[in-house]
Design an enzyme around this catalytic site. Structure first.
Site, PDB file in Angstrom:
ATOM      1  CB  CYS A  28      -0.927   0.011   1.207  1.00  0.00           C
ATOM      2  SG  CYS A  28      -1.792   1.587   1.370  1.00  0.00           S
ATOM      3  CB  CYS A  41       0.903   1.423   4.395  1.00  0.00           C
ATOM      4  SG  CYS A  41      -0.739   1.001   5.005  1.00  0.00           S
ATOM      5  CG  ASP A  90      -1.842  14.811  -4.817  1.00  0.00           C
ATOM      6  OD1 ASP A  90      -2.765  14.148  -4.318  1.00  0.00           O
ATOM      7  OD2 ASP A  90      -1.366  14.574  -5.952  1.00  0.00           O
ATOM      8  CG  HIS A 128      -4.484  -0.221   4.917  1.00  0.00           C
ATOM      9  ND1 HIS A 128      -3.939   0.286   3.762  1.00  0.00           N
ATOM     10  CD2 HIS A 128      -5.512  -1.023   4.527  1.00  0.00           C
ATOM     11  CE1 HIS A 128      -4.595  -0.191   2.727  1.00  0.00           C
ATOM     12  NE2 HIS A 128      -5.555  -0.998   3.164  1.00  0.00           N
ATOM     13  CG  ASN A 163     -11.817  11.349  -4.927  1.00  0.00           C
ATOM     14  OD1 ASN A 163     -12.770  12.125  -4.942  1.00  0.00           O
ATOM     15  ND2 ASN A 163     -10.630  11.677  -5.388  1.00  0.00           N
ATOM     16  CG  HIS A 177      -4.055   4.131   3.297  1.00  0.00           C
ATOM     17  ND1 HIS A 177      -3.066   3.424   3.963  1.00  0.00           N
ATOM     18  CD2 HIS A 177      -4.372   5.154   4.115  1.00  0.00           C
ATOM     19  CE1 HIS A 177      -2.811   3.991   5.121  1.00  0.00           C
ATOM     20  NE2 HIS A 177      -3.582   5.052   5.240  1.00  0.00           N
ATOM     21  CG  HIS A 223      -6.338   9.534   0.153  1.00  0.00           C
ATOM     22  ND1 HIS A 223      -6.587   8.228  -0.204  1.00  0.00           N
ATOM     23  CD2 HIS A 223      -6.537  10.267  -0.956  1.00  0.00           C
ATOM     24  CE1 HIS A 223      -6.915   8.184  -1.481  1.00  0.00           C
ATOM     25  NE2 HIS A 223      -6.904   9.416  -1.958  1.00  0.00           N
ATOM     26  CG  HIS A 270      -7.782  14.633  -2.472  1.00  0.00           C
ATOM     27  ND1 HIS A 270      -6.727  14.538  -3.340  1.00  0.00           N
ATOM     28  CD2 HIS A 270      -8.408  13.431  -2.519  1.00  0.00           C
ATOM     29  CE1 HIS A 270      -6.726  13.339  -3.906  1.00  0.00           C
ATOM     30  NE2 HIS A 270      -7.738  12.641  -3.418  1.00  0.00           N
TER      31      HIS A 270
HETATM   32  P1  5GP Z   1      -7.384   9.388  -5.130  1.00  0.00           P
HETATM   33  O1  5GP Z   1      -7.413   9.363  -6.639  1.00  0.00           O
HETATM   34  O2  5GP Z   1      -7.233   7.984  -4.571  1.00  0.00           O
HETATM   35  O3  5GP Z   1      -8.487  10.153  -4.495  1.00  0.00           O
HETATM   36  O4  5GP Z   1      -6.078  10.207  -4.736  1.00  0.00           O
HETATM   37  C1  5GP Z   1      -4.797   9.688  -4.767  1.00  0.00           C
HETATM   38  C2  5GP Z   1      -3.861  10.857  -4.814  1.00  0.00           C
HETATM   39  O5  5GP Z   1      -2.584  10.412  -4.417  1.00  0.00           O
HETATM   40  C3  5GP Z   1      -3.712  11.494  -6.192  1.00  0.00           C
HETATM   41  O6  5GP Z   1      -4.062  12.867  -6.109  1.00  0.00           O
HETATM   42  C4  5GP Z   1      -2.246  11.289  -6.523  1.00  0.00           C
HETATM   43  O7  5GP Z   1      -1.689  12.392  -7.186  1.00  0.00           O
HETATM   44  C5  5GP Z   1      -1.627  11.072  -5.172  1.00  0.00           C
HETATM   45  N1  5GP Z   1      -0.468  10.208  -5.174  1.00  0.00           N
HETATM   46  C6  5GP Z   1      -0.354   8.980  -5.750  1.00  0.00           C
HETATM   47  N2  5GP Z   1       0.850   8.449  -5.526  1.00  0.00           N
HETATM   48  C7  5GP Z   1       1.529   9.364  -4.775  1.00  0.00           C
HETATM   49  C8  5GP Z   1       2.856   9.378  -4.230  1.00  0.00           C
HETATM   50  O8  5GP Z   1       3.655   8.457  -4.373  1.00  0.00           O
HETATM   51  N3  5GP Z   1       3.213  10.495  -3.538  1.00  0.00           N
HETATM   52  C9  5GP Z   1       2.356  11.540  -3.347  1.00  0.00           C
HETATM   53  N4  5GP Z   1       2.805  12.590  -2.647  1.00  0.00           N
HETATM   54  N5  5GP Z   1       1.102  11.554  -3.843  1.00  0.00           N
HETATM   55  C10 5GP Z   1       0.703  10.478  -4.556  1.00  0.00           C
HETATM   56 ZN    ZN Z   2      -2.373   1.532   3.521  1.00  0.00          ZN
END
Ligand code: 5GP
Ligand code: ZN
Length: 113
Positions: free
Chosen positions: A4, A7, A30, A46, A86, A97, A99, A101
C-alpha cells in the site's frame, strides 16, 4: 498492509514532502497537485474508505480533522479550502487507503463533480 503506497509513505518507506506528522496521521504534498495548494491527510492506520472504518478509526479521523483546523492557516489556506475524500469507482479513488484531499491556495471552481 503490504504494497500500500500510503502505508509506505506514512512509515517513511517511500519519500514524500511531509508537512506534518503525529501518531495519527501525516499530511503530505500531493504528487500531482490539482490546486495551488494540494495536500493529502493520510491516517496512519490502513483502511480503504469510510465504509471500512471502525468506531475507533472514526474517532481518530475526527481528531485529525480537528488538528487540521489548527494547521490550515500555516499551509497557506487562510482564505479557505476544500476537503475531498474519493471513494470507489464513481468517486475515482485510485489509492485504496483512506485519505482526504485538502485543496486551496487559490479560488476554486464553485461546482464539483
Ligand atoms: P485518489 O485518486 O485515490 O483520491 O487520490 C490519490 C492521490 O494520491 C492522487 O491525487 C495522486 O496524485 C496522489 N499520489 C499517488 N501516488 C503518490 C505518491 O507516491 N506520492 C504523493 N505525494 N502523492 C501520490
Ligand atoms: Zn495503507
Amino acid at each position: 498492509m503490504e504494497n500500500c503506497i500510503f502505508c509506505k509513505i506514512a512509515n517513511g518507506e517511500i519519500p514524500s514532502t511531509k508537512l506534518y506528522e503525529d501518531d495519527d496521521m501525516v499530511i503530505i504534498k500531493d504528487l500531482n497537485p490539482q490546486a495551488k495548494v494540494h495536500l493529502l491527510l493520510i491516517p496512519k492506520q490502513h483502511y480503504a474508505n469510510i465504509m471500512e472504518m471502525s468506531d475507533l478509526q472514526a474517532a481518530t479521523l475526527a481528531r485529525c480533522v480537528k488538528k487540521l483546523s489548527e494547521l490550515a492557516d500555516g499551509f497557506g489556506l487562510e482564505n479557505g479550502f476544500r476537503l475531498v475524500s474519493n471513494k470507489g469507482e464513481h468517486g475515482c479513488q485510485s489509492v485504496q487507503h483512506l485519505h482526504i484531499h485538502i485543496l486551496g491556495g487559490e479560488q476554486l471552481a464553485d461546482k464539483m463533480g
